[in-house]
Design a protein around this motif. Structure first.
Motif, PDB file in Angstrom:
ATOM      1  N   ALA A   1      -4.811   4.913  68.134  1.00  7.49           N
ATOM      2  CA  ALA A   1      -4.202   6.199  68.478  1.00  7.49           C
ATOM      3  C   ALA A   1      -5.247   7.171  69.022  1.00  7.49           C
ATOM      4  N   PHE A   2      -6.441   7.152  68.447  1.00  4.45           N
ATOM      5  CA  PHE A   2      -7.506   8.020  68.955  1.00  4.45           C
ATOM      6  C   PHE A   2      -7.834   7.688  70.398  1.00  4.45           C
ATOM      7  N   TRP A   3      -8.004   6.396  70.689  1.00  3.53           N
ATOM      8  CA  TRP A   3      -8.343   6.007  72.051  1.00  3.53           C
ATOM      9  C   TRP A   3      -7.176   6.191  73.008  1.00  3.53           C
ATOM     10  N   LEU A   4      -5.950   6.059  72.521  1.00  3.63           N
ATOM     11  CA  LEU A   4      -4.789   6.366  73.342  1.00  3.63           C
ATOM     12  C   LEU A   4      -4.780   7.847  73.706  1.00  3.63           C
ATOM     13  N   MET A   5      -5.158   8.688  72.760  1.00  2.00           N
ATOM     14  CA  MET A   5      -5.227  10.125  72.990  1.00  2.00           C
ATOM     15  C   MET A   5      -6.278  10.465  74.049  1.00  2.00           C
ATOM     16  N   ILE A   6      -7.349   9.699  74.122  1.00  4.53           N
ATOM     17  CA  ILE A   6      -8.418   9.976  75.083  1.00  4.53           C
ATOM     18  C   ILE A   6      -8.154   9.296  76.430  1.00  4.53           C
ATOM     19  N   VAL A   7      -7.850   8.001  76.410  1.00  2.00           N
ATOM     20  CA  VAL A   7      -7.753   7.215  77.642  1.00  2.00           C
ATOM     21  C   VAL A   7      -6.444   7.482  78.390  1.00  2.00           C
ATOM     22  N   GLY A   8      -5.338   7.715  77.672  1.00  2.00           N
ATOM     23  CA  GLY A   8      -4.050   7.926  78.322  1.00  2.00           C
ATOM     24  C   GLY A   8      -4.062   9.062  79.334  1.00  2.00           C
ATOM     25  N   PRO A   9      -4.460  10.266  78.936  1.00  2.00           N
ATOM     26  CA  PRO A   9      -4.512  11.346  79.925  1.00  2.00           C
ATOM     27  C   PRO A   9      -5.519  11.104  81.049  1.00  2.00           C
ATOM     28  N   VAL A  10      -6.637  10.479  80.743  1.00  2.00           N
ATOM     29  CA  VAL A  10      -7.623  10.207  81.793  1.00  2.00           C
ATOM     30  C   VAL A  10      -7.013   9.305  82.864  1.00  2.00           C
ATOM     31  N   VAL A  11      -6.250   8.310  82.440  1.00  2.00           N
ATOM     32  CA  VAL A  11      -5.624   7.409  83.404  1.00  2.00           C
ATOM     33  C   VAL A  11      -4.619   8.167  84.266  1.00  2.00           C
ATOM     34  N   PHE A  12      -3.734   8.929  83.636  1.00  2.00           N
ATOM     35  CA  PHE A  12      -2.667   9.574  84.394  1.00  2.00           C
ATOM     36  C   PHE A  12      -3.110  10.843  85.105  1.00  2.00           C
ATOM     37  N   TRP A  13      -4.135  11.528  84.606  1.00  2.00           N
ATOM     38  CA  TRP A  13      -4.555  12.774  85.226  1.00  2.00           C
ATOM     39  C   TRP A  13      -5.704  12.596  86.204  1.00  2.00           C
ATOM     40  N   VAL A  14      -6.464  11.500  86.072  1.00  3.43           N
ATOM     41  CA  VAL A  14      -7.633  11.334  86.937  1.00  3.43           C
ATOM     42  C   VAL A  14      -7.536  10.051  87.762  1.00  3.43           C
TER      43      VAL A  14
ATOM     44  N   SER B   1      -6.852   7.212  92.791  1.00  2.00           N
ATOM     45  CA  SER B   1      -6.545   5.966  93.507  1.00  2.00           C
ATOM     46  C   SER B   1      -5.521   6.206  94.606  1.00  2.00           C
ATOM     47  N   ARG B   2      -4.549   7.085  94.384  1.00  2.00           N
ATOM     48  CA  ARG B   2      -3.569   7.396  95.432  1.00  2.00           C
ATOM     49  C   ARG B   2      -4.225   8.105  96.612  1.00  2.00           C
ATOM     50  N   GLU B   3      -5.101   9.053  96.311  1.00  2.00           N
ATOM     51  CA  GLU B   3      -5.796   9.745  97.401  1.00  2.00           C
ATOM     52  C   GLU B   3      -6.717   8.804  98.160  1.00  2.00           C
ATOM     53  N   LEU B   4      -7.388   7.920  97.450  1.00  2.00           N
ATOM     54  CA  LEU B   4      -8.268   6.953  98.099  1.00  2.00           C
ATOM     55  C   LEU B   4      -7.468   6.001  98.977  1.00  2.00           C
ATOM     56  N   ARG B   5      -6.352   5.520  98.454  1.00  2.00           N
ATOM     57  CA  ARG B   5      -5.490   4.631  99.243  1.00  2.00           C
ATOM     58  C   ARG B   5      -4.946   5.351 100.467  1.00  2.00           C
ATOM     59  N   LYS B   6      -4.569   6.625 100.296  1.00  2.00           N
ATOM     60  CA  LYS B   6      -4.047   7.413 101.408  1.00  2.00           C
ATOM     61  C   LYS B   6      -5.116   7.625 102.475  1.00  2.00           C
ATOM     62  N   SER B   7      -6.338   7.936 102.048  1.00  2.00           N
ATOM     63  CA  SER B   7      -7.409   8.153 103.027  1.00  2.00           C
ATOM     64  C   SER B   7      -7.791   6.857 103.732  1.00  2.00           C
ATOM     65  N   LEU B   8      -7.744   5.739 103.034  1.00  2.00           N
ATOM     66  CA  LEU B   8      -8.037   4.462 103.680  1.00  2.00           C
ATOM     67  C   LEU B   8      -6.946   4.085 104.674  1.00  2.00           C
ATOM     68  N   ASN B   9      -5.705   4.363 104.350  1.00  2.00           N
ATOM     69  CA  ASN B   9      -4.612   4.091 105.281  1.00  2.00           C
ATOM     70  C   ASN B   9      -4.666   5.015 106.485  1.00  2.00           C
ATOM     71  N   ASP B  10      -5.054   6.273 106.277  1.00  2.00           N
ATOM     72  CA  ASP B  10      -5.184   7.195 107.399  1.00  2.00           C
ATOM     73  C   ASP B  10      -6.301   6.764 108.333  1.00  2.00           C
ATOM     74  N   ASP B  11      -7.411   6.266 107.788  1.00  2.00           N
ATOM     75  CA  ASP B  11      -8.506   5.767 108.622  1.00  2.00           C
ATOM     76  C   ASP B  11      -8.072   4.554 109.433  1.00  2.00           C
TER      77      ASP B  11
END
Length: 94
Positions: free
Chosen positions: A59-72, A77-87
Motif C-alpha cells: 500500500a505504501f508503494w502503491l501510494m507513491i508509484v501510482g500517482p507518479v505513473v498517472f501524473w508523470v 509518454s504521450r507527449e513523446l509519442r506525439k512529438s515523434l509522430n509530428d517529426d
C-alpha cells in the motif's frame, strides 16, 4: 487529462488509507510515541500478521508509484509519442 489525475489521486488515497490502517495496527506501539507508522513491526507471530505487513508495504508503494505513473509517466509518454509522430509527419511532407 482529468481522468489521469483522478486515477492517480485514487491510487494515492487508497494506498494512504491502507498504509495508515496497517501501520496503525502493526507499527504503532503507543499513541503517545513520537515516531508512528514507520517503526519496525513488533510481536507479529502469525501468518496473517505477516500478510498484513506485506499489504502495508504494498500500500505504501502503491501510494507513491501510482500517482507518479498517472501524473508523470503517462503524460510524458504521450507527449513523446506525439512529438515523434509530428517529426515523422514533417519528414514525410518534405
Amino acid at each position: 487529462m482529468a481522468d489521469e489525475f483522478i486515477k492517480g489521486f485514487t491510487l494515492f488515497a487508497l494506498g494512504a488509507l491502507a498504509w495508515f490502517t496497517f501501520g496503525g495496527w502493526y507499527r504503532t506501539p503507543s499513541y503517545y510515541e513520537i515516531v508512528q507508522l514507520v517503526n519496525p513491526a513488533e510481536g507479529v507471530n502469525t501468518a496473517y500478521g505477516q500478510v498484513a505487513l506485506l499489504a502495508g508495504d504494498v500500500a505504501f508503494w502503491l501510494m507513491i508509484v501510482g500517482p507518479v505513473v498517472f501524473w508523470v509517466l503517462i503524460p510524458v509518454s504521450r507527449e513523446l509519442r506525439k512529438s515523434l509522430n509530428d517529426d515523422g509527419d514533417a519528414e514525410a511532407a518534405n
